[in-house]
Write an enzyme that holds these catalytic residues in place. Structure first.
Site, PDB file in Angstrom:
ATOM      1  N   ASP A  28     -18.213  12.013  28.112  1.00  0.00           N
ATOM      2  CA  ASP A  28     -17.972  13.382  28.576  1.00  0.00           C
ATOM      3  C   ASP A  28     -16.652  13.502  29.319  1.00  0.00           C
ATOM      4  O   ASP A  28     -15.950  14.516  29.220  1.00  0.00           O
ATOM      5  CB  ASP A  28     -19.121  13.842  29.489  1.00  0.00           C
ATOM      6  CG  ASP A  28     -20.405  14.085  28.718  1.00  0.00           C
ATOM      7  OD1 ASP A  28     -20.325  14.301  27.485  1.00  0.00           O
ATOM      8  OD2 ASP A  28     -21.486  14.044  29.338  1.00  0.00           O
ATOM      9  N   CYS A  29     -16.315  12.470  30.095  1.00  0.00           N
ATOM     10  CA  CYS A  29     -15.071  12.533  30.877  1.00  0.00           C
ATOM     11  C   CYS A  29     -13.862  11.995  30.112  1.00  0.00           C
ATOM     12  O   CYS A  29     -12.718  12.281  30.474  1.00  0.00           O
ATOM     13  CB  CYS A  29     -15.233  11.790  32.211  1.00  0.00           C
ATOM     14  SG  CYS A  29     -15.904  10.120  32.061  1.00  0.00           S
TER      15      CYS A  29
END
Length: 389
Positions: free
Chosen positions: A142-143
């Protein structure tokens, strides 16, 4: 503390360097000074002895950061010119080892083990300002959503590039022969059948660790010449032997001390950082390392008076004994004998072949001497000892 007749400090020597009054000689020059003047007078007269070596140092590599570009990425696999790099460090940090071979080198496919291109070649290409191809893969998070990256880069594109070498500057080493009936290919170079050549390494009397055999001045934080730029000793290297057997001058009789080194790769000179292809073994890196020895007292002066005649090396068989872990010593020869071009092993006169360049090693020592005399290089005191007893 020993009661020496001469006592200097690194600070006092640095002050003499700043004022242009320091007496600096290379390790070759120091031999005659100690012989002629004795150790006490030599210690009084000389402030710094410069050492040097230019030799294959396989345990070397480059720690680098490729920077981020949107969308950002946490790299899990990375290649430079198809040479695999280690990525288990952080998002875009990686390490390329000098001896890592290219995955698509044609010699690898035709003659397994006879690599022509590897990590050392990538390092030299970068230092020469050439573009190398970067290919990276990631599993995506996600990051860090990016999964692929494919582009050409130069050394200037890397935010950080640090030469970080786990094991350099062996204090002594084997001289290698081959007692089998076929030519073999080793990290010491090709060894002909039936003990037809003796290959040997280190710069002998110029070599840093021979001039400070107990690491009395060399330790964590020692500033050095590394690859044509400034580097530092960060501790003992891997495979460091703490208590080797020594001769009467304190010189280890077998492979012993090693150093872990670091330096700013972007400030290095390609003259002193050269890729090698060792036939039948793979890539390696020939590297110039020079270490200044501050002459603090007559004991250190005596150590820096070491000559090639004082250094002995074991001759060992790389055809059978070495691969099978047999430590048999076939002969013991001096470095001076090895440099003469011929030694006797098992009753046979055998030609000797250096894998270390003595000429380049002397150039390294003289370049470091020049820096110090100009006031461009000051000495540092070690912040921690390297075990040697």
């Amino acid at each position: 503390m020993a009661d020496f007749k001469v006592n200097k400090t690194v600070g006092e020597i640095n002050e003499r360097i700043r004022k242009g009054k320091a007496v600096v000689v290379n390790a070759e020059e120091m031999i005659e000074i100690v012989r002629r003047e004795g150790k006490v007078r030599a210690a009084e007269q000389v402030d710094v002895v410069t050492t040097g070596t230019f030799s294959p140092m396989c345990s070397s590599g480059l720690l680098f950061n490729i920077g981020q570009q949107p969308p950002v990425m946490k790299v899990s696999k990375l290649w430079l010119n198809n040479v695999p790099c280690y990525c288990g460090i952080a998002a875009v940090d990686a390490y390329i080892g000098a001896t890592e071979p290219s995955e698509d080198d044609p010699l690898n496919k035709v003659h397994p083990g006879r690599f022509a291109y590897g990590g050392a070649h990538v390092m030299e290409d970068l230092l020469r300002g050439k573009a190398v191809h970067l290919r990276a893969e990631a599993y995506g998070t996600d990051c860090y959503p990016r999964r692929e990256l494919d582009k050409d880069i130069t050394l200037a594109d890397l935010p950080n590039a640090v030469m970080l070498n786990p094991r350099n500057c062996y204090q002594n080493y084997n001289a290698a022969v081959n007692l089998t009936s076929r030519t073999i290919y080793t990290y010491m170079g090709p060894l002909k059948a039936n003990c037809s050549n003796v290959n040997f390494a280190t710069a002998g009397q110029l070599s840093p660790a021979f001039n400070d055999p107990y690491f009395k001045t060399i330790g964590m934080g020692t500033r050095i010449f590394l690859g044509g730029g400034i580097g530092y000793v960060i501790g003992e290297g891997t495979q460091h032997v703490q208590k080797p057997k020594r001769n009467e001058r304190g010189i280890p009789e077998n492979g012993s001390g090693t150093l872990m080194l670091k330096g700013d790769f972007k400030k290095m000179d390609v003259r002193y950082v050269r890729a090698q292809s060792l036939v039948g073994y793979g890539p390696s890196l020939a590297l110039g390392v020079g270490i200044p020895i501050p002459i603090l007292n007559e004991e250190i002066a005596w150590f820096t008076g070491v000559s090639d005649e004082d250094i002995t090396m074991p001759v060992k068989d790389y055809g059978y004994d070495y691969p099978n872990g047999i430590p048999r010593e076939l002969a013991r020869v001096t470095f001076a004998e090895l440099k003469s071009g011929e030694v006797t092993v098992n009753g046979k006169k055998t030609a000797t072949v250096p894998v270390t360049s003595y000429t380049m090693s002397l150039e390294v020592a003289d370049k470091l001497k020049e820096w110090i005399l100009k006031g461009d290089f000051l000495l540092t005191e070690k912040q921690d000892d390297i075990p040697s007893y």
